[in-house]
Write a protein that holds these residues in place. Structure first.
Motif, PDB file in Angstrom:
ATOM      1  N   VAL A 169       0.854  -1.199   0.000  1.00 14.70           N
ATOM      2  CA  VAL A 169       0.000   0.000   0.000  1.00 14.70           C
ATOM      3  C   VAL A 169       0.890   1.249   0.000  1.00 14.70           C
ATOM      4  O   VAL A 169       1.915   1.286   0.678  1.00 14.70           O
ATOM      5  N   ASP A 170       0.509   2.256  -0.771  1.00 12.99           N
ATOM      6  CA  ASP A 170       1.242   3.527  -0.855  1.00 12.99           C
ATOM      7  C   ASP A 170       2.727   3.353  -1.200  1.00 12.99           C
ATOM      8  O   ASP A 170       3.606   3.693  -0.405  1.00 12.99           O
ATOM      9  N   PRO A 171       3.040   2.794  -2.361  1.00 13.23           N
ATOM     10  CA  PRO A 171       4.455   2.626  -2.739  1.00 13.23           C
ATOM     11  C   PRO A 171       5.124   3.970  -3.022  1.00 13.23           C
ATOM     12  O   PRO A 171       4.589   4.775  -3.797  1.00 13.23           O
ATOM     13  N   VAL A 172       6.269   4.208  -2.391  1.00 14.66           N
ATOM     14  CA  VAL A 172       6.993   5.466  -2.605  1.00 14.66           C
ATOM     15  C   VAL A 172       8.489   5.166  -2.658  1.00 14.66           C
ATOM     16  O   VAL A 172       9.034   4.580  -1.720  1.00 14.66           O
ATOM     17  N   THR A 173       9.140   5.534  -3.745  1.00 11.41           N
ATOM     18  CA  THR A 173      10.608   5.516  -3.799  1.00 11.41           C
ATOM     19  C   THR A 173      11.080   6.343  -4.990  1.00 11.41           C
ATOM     20  O   THR A 173      10.411   6.408  -6.026  1.00 11.41           O
ATOM     21  N   TYR A 174      12.255   6.962  -4.796  1.00 10.35           N
ATOM     22  CA  TYR A 174      12.880   7.728  -5.868  1.00 10.35           C
ATOM     23  C   TYR A 174      13.343   6.783  -6.995  1.00 10.35           C
ATOM     24  O   TYR A 174      13.379   7.178  -8.169  1.00 10.35           O
ATOM     25  N   ALA A 175      13.642   5.534  -6.627  1.00 10.03           N
ATOM     26  CA  ALA A 175      14.052   4.533  -7.629  1.00 10.03           C
ATOM     27  C   ALA A 175      12.794   4.060  -8.356  1.00 10.03           C
ATOM     28  O   ALA A 175      12.206   3.029  -8.033  1.00 10.03           O
ATOM     29  N   ALA A 176      12.380   4.839  -9.358  1.00  8.57           N
ATOM     30  CA  ALA A 176      11.045   4.669  -9.970  1.00  8.57           C
ATOM     31  C   ALA A 176      10.795   3.248 -10.471  1.00  8.57           C
ATOM     32  O   ALA A 176       9.674   2.739 -10.380  1.00  8.57           O
ATOM     33  N   GLY A 177      11.811   2.575 -10.977  1.00  7.91           N
ATOM     34  CA  GLY A 177      11.638   1.228 -11.525  1.00  7.91           C
ATOM     35  C   GLY A 177      11.266   0.199 -10.469  1.00  7.91           C
ATOM     36  O   GLY A 177      10.817  -0.895 -10.797  1.00  7.91           O
ATOM     37  N   LEU A 178      11.466   0.538  -9.211  1.00  8.30           N
ATOM     38  CA  LEU A 178      11.179  -0.400  -8.125  1.00  8.30           C
ATOM     39  C   LEU A 178       9.803  -0.148  -7.518  1.00  8.30           C
ATOM     40  O   LEU A 178       9.410  -0.812  -6.557  1.00  8.30           O
ATOM     41  N   ARG A 179       9.074   0.802  -8.076  1.00  5.80           N
ATOM     42  CA  ARG A 179       7.760   1.152  -7.526  1.00  5.80           C
ATOM     43  C   ARG A 179       6.686   0.272  -8.176  1.00  5.80           C
ATOM     44  O   ARG A 179       5.855   0.732  -8.951  1.00  5.80           O
ATOM     45  N   VAL A 180       6.717  -0.990  -7.833  1.00  6.29           N
ATOM     46  CA  VAL A 180       5.772  -1.974  -8.392  1.00  6.29           C
ATOM     47  C   VAL A 180       5.116  -2.688  -7.205  1.00  6.29           C
ATOM     48  O   VAL A 180       5.686  -3.627  -6.650  1.00  6.29           O
ATOM     49  N   PRO A 181       3.934  -2.246  -6.788  1.00 10.32           N
ATOM     50  CA  PRO A 181       3.377  -2.740  -5.521  1.00 10.32           C
ATOM     51  C   PRO A 181       2.823  -4.153  -5.572  1.00 10.32           C
ATOM     52  O   PRO A 181       2.708  -4.804  -4.541  1.00 10.32           O
ATOM     53  N   SER A 182       2.467  -4.631  -6.792  1.00 15.19           N
ATOM     54  CA  SER A 182       1.801  -5.933  -6.854  1.00 15.19           C
ATOM     55  C   SER A 182       2.258  -6.710  -8.093  1.00 15.19           C
ATOM     56  O   SER A 182       1.514  -6.871  -9.049  1.00 15.19           O
ATOM     57  N   PRO A 183       3.503  -7.205  -8.073  1.00 10.66           N
ATOM     58  CA  PRO A 183       4.034  -7.843  -9.292  1.00 10.66           C
ATOM     59  C   PRO A 183       3.357  -9.177  -9.591  1.00 10.66           C
ATOM     60  O   PRO A 183       3.180 -10.002  -8.697  1.00 10.66           O
ATOM     61  N   LEU A 184       3.018  -9.366 -10.859  1.00  8.87           N
ATOM     62  CA  LEU A 184       2.408 -10.633 -11.299  1.00  8.87           C
ATOM     63  C   LEU A 184       3.388 -11.799 -11.144  1.00  8.87           C
ATOM     64  O   LEU A 184       2.989 -12.946 -10.996  1.00  8.87           O
ATOM     65  N   GLY A 185       4.688 -11.475 -11.150  1.00  8.52           N
ATOM     66  CA  GLY A 185       5.704 -12.531 -11.047  1.00  8.52           C
ATOM     67  C   GLY A 185       6.067 -12.886  -9.614  1.00  8.52           C
ATOM     68  O   GLY A 185       7.101 -13.521  -9.381  1.00  8.52           O
ATOM     69  N   ASP A 186       5.211 -12.521  -8.640  1.00 10.51           N
ATOM     70  CA  ASP A 186       5.591 -12.735  -7.231  1.00 10.51           C
ATOM     71  C   ASP A 186       5.886 -14.202  -6.914  1.00 10.51           C
ATOM     72  O   ASP A 186       6.899 -14.536  -6.296  1.00 10.51           O
ATOM     73  N   ARG A 187       5.015 -15.114  -7.376  1.00 12.88           N
ATOM     74  CA  ARG A 187       5.221 -16.533  -7.042  1.00 12.88           C
ATOM     75  C   ARG A 187       6.504 -17.062  -7.667  1.00 12.88           C
ATOM     76  O   ARG A 187       7.245 -17.822  -7.049  1.00 12.88           O
ATOM     77  N   LEU A 188       6.738 -16.638  -8.920  1.00 14.45           N
ATOM     78  CA  LEU A 188       7.952 -17.085  -9.610  1.00 14.45           C
ATOM     79  C   LEU A 188       9.199 -16.567  -8.904  1.00 14.45           C
ATOM     80  O   LEU A 188      10.170 -17.295  -8.706  1.00 14.45           O
ATOM     81  N   LEU A 189       9.175 -15.288  -8.521  1.00  8.43           N
ATOM     82  CA  LEU A 189      10.340 -14.698  -7.845  1.00  8.43           C
ATOM     83  C   LEU A 189      10.624 -15.421  -6.538  1.00  8.43           C
ATOM     84  O   LEU A 189      11.771 -15.759  -6.229  1.00  8.43           O
ATOM     85  N   LEU A 190       9.568 -15.684  -5.768  1.00  9.66           N
ATOM     86  CA  LEU A 190       9.754 -16.338  -4.472  1.00  9.66           C
ATOM     87  C   LEU A 190      10.246 -17.778  -4.663  1.00  9.66           C
ATOM     88  O   LEU A 190      11.045 -18.282  -3.879  1.00  9.66           O
ATOM     89  N   ARG A 191       9.799 -18.399  -5.775  1.00  9.97           N
ATOM     90  CA  ARG A 191      10.297 -19.756  -6.073  1.00  9.97           C
ATOM     91  C   ARG A 191      11.789 -19.706  -6.424  1.00  9.97           C
ATOM     92  O   ARG A 191      12.576 -20.537  -5.953  1.00  9.97           O
ATOM     93  N   VAL A 192      12.177 -18.722  -7.246  1.00 12.96           N
ATOM     94  CA  VAL A 192      13.598 -18.582  -7.601  1.00 12.96           C
ATOM     95  C   VAL A 192      14.428 -18.400  -6.330  1.00 12.96           C
ATOM     96  O   VAL A 192      15.490 -19.019  -6.155  1.00 12.96           O
TER      97      VAL A 192
END
Ligand SMILES: Cc1ncc(COP(=O)(O)O)c(C=O)c1O
Length: 385
Positions: free
Chosen positions: A292-315
């Motif tokens: 909730v309320d994503p905030v960062t100057y590193a704009a590319g990292l401002r992704v609050p709900s990535p579709l790849g979450d399960r894959l990333l956690l598996r990796v």
């Protein structure tokens, strides 16, 4: 399942999670479980490199059809620069920075869009649309122009100005929105449905991640066909991290790397102000809850709900990986250190990666004996208004 093959490759699509096959035509996510689709290739083919100097050097493991020319702007083959002074500062044996800021439109997103536009043009779509934290929109604008396709981009109003300017300079239609990439995603889905455009949102189509694999191929080739102990990637939607991991799986399965080669440990670096994967990893969860309320100057990292979450956690689980986040101050400090110690025009996302690595070494989760590759995924110039 449709197979396409030429002298070098044969590939098909199936679900990354439940393995259900998918037709190529109109492929988006898995029709059974909604998870991302993966391209699958014949195994055991041995190492085949194309005699060309862009990301399609690795086309034997890329989704290209027989006789097809890719949509390319010379992306990839970026330098991987050893940085002994940073290795000393961070406390590891050897450290390389893979400088993705040297791609067309100044980020690694060029690689994914080269692959995605190759397939979109092949499919004869009328236009392409993307929600973006910034760099993906700039890359799509450029590769859409190269492919001769109309491009529609939805981006947060807070996206750094030089990136928004690039999107418009390439002739794309840009809609600045109030909100984050998740809000832009909803608008892109509606736009695609209304206009018949192809939605190129992260992991909602199977080909961007294929282009991202070329970072993994290059890393291995640049190290003399061996792997580092750890890969540190500033992670938002996850296609960069997943792409490198997928490339290494395929290189081992195809005999490009010796059987039994072990994956590096993946270090997913996020910002304290938007760290859904780091939070889920710490909780031992298999999927991430939206931030909730994503905030960062590193704009590319401002992704609050990535579709790849399960894959990333598996990796992360499969590679004894780590996910952690850095404060805004630490991101700024390490961006400056990266730039001044190496001469690389570091993006804040690259600074974030270095900061998270330093913390992991200090805590002893990455050893002082490790060889590490850190990805500087964009260019500092993109943030200087
Ligand atoms: C410079 C930069 N670094 C990192 C990321 C995050 O990459 P991914 O979405 O592949 O995790 C982005 C995404 O926009 C980016 O632009």
């Amino acid at each position: 399942m449709t197979q396409h093959s030429d002298a070098q490759a044969s590939w098909s699509l199936s679900c990354s999670s439940c393995a259900t096959p998918s037709a190529l035509a109109g492929a988006s996510v898995c029709g059974s479980c909604g998870q991302p689709l993966f391209a699958r290739y014949a195994t055991g083919t041995g190492r085949v490199l194309a005699d060309r100097w862009d990301s399609w050097r690795y086309s034997a493991l890329m989704p290209l059809l027989a006789g097809e020319s890719p949509v390319t702007l010379g992306e990839g083959l970026t330098p991987m620069i050893e940085a002994p002074s940073l290795a000393k500062l961070v406390g590891v044996r050897r450290l390389w920075i893979k400088d993705e800021g040297q791609n067309p439109t100044a980020s690694f997103k060029a690689r994914g869009m080269s692959a995605a536009m190759t397939r979109a043009r092949g499919a004869g779509v009328p236009g392409v649309v993307v929600p973006t934290a910034g760099n993906a929109g700039a890359a799509l604008a450029a590769y859409g122009a190269a492919a001769g396709l109309p491009v529609q981009v939805f981006a947060p109003r807070t996206t750094p100005r030089p990136i928004l300017d690039t999107i418009e300079a390439m002739g794309a239609t840009l809609v600045r929105i109030d909100g984050h990439i998740g809000d832009a995603g909803k608008l892109a889905i509606a736009f695609a449905a209304e206009h018949g455009y192809f939605n190129v949102s992260t992991l909602r189509e199977p080909y961007r991640v294929e282009g991202m694999k070329t970072m993994g191929f290059e890393m291995a080739e640049q190290l003399g066909w061996r792997l580092p102990d750890a890969v540190v990637y500033p992670t938002g939607g996850g296609e960069g991290t997943i792409g490198i991991w997928k490339a290494i799986e395929e290189m081992v399965a195809s005999g490009w790397l010796p059987a039994g080669t072990v994956q590096p440990r993946y270090v997913v670096a996020q910002a304290d102000g938007c760290a859904p994967i780091a939070r889920a990893f710490a909780a031992g969860a298999e999927k991430a809850e939206p931030w909730v309320d994503p905030v960062t100057y590193a704009a590319g990292l401002r992704v609050p709900s990535p579709l790849g979450d399960r894959l990333l956690l598996r990796v992360l689980r499969e590679t004894n990986g780590i996910a952690a986040s850095a404060s805004e101050q630490a991101i700024a400090d390490w961006t400056k250190r990266l730039a001044t110690a190496t001469g690389i025009d570091a993006a804040p996302e690259g600074g974030c990666a270095l900061s998270v690595l330093c913390d992991a070494v200090t805590k002893g989760t990455i050893s002082n004996d490790a060889e590490v590759v850190v990805f500087n995924t964009g260019s500092g110039a993109s943030y200087r208004a």
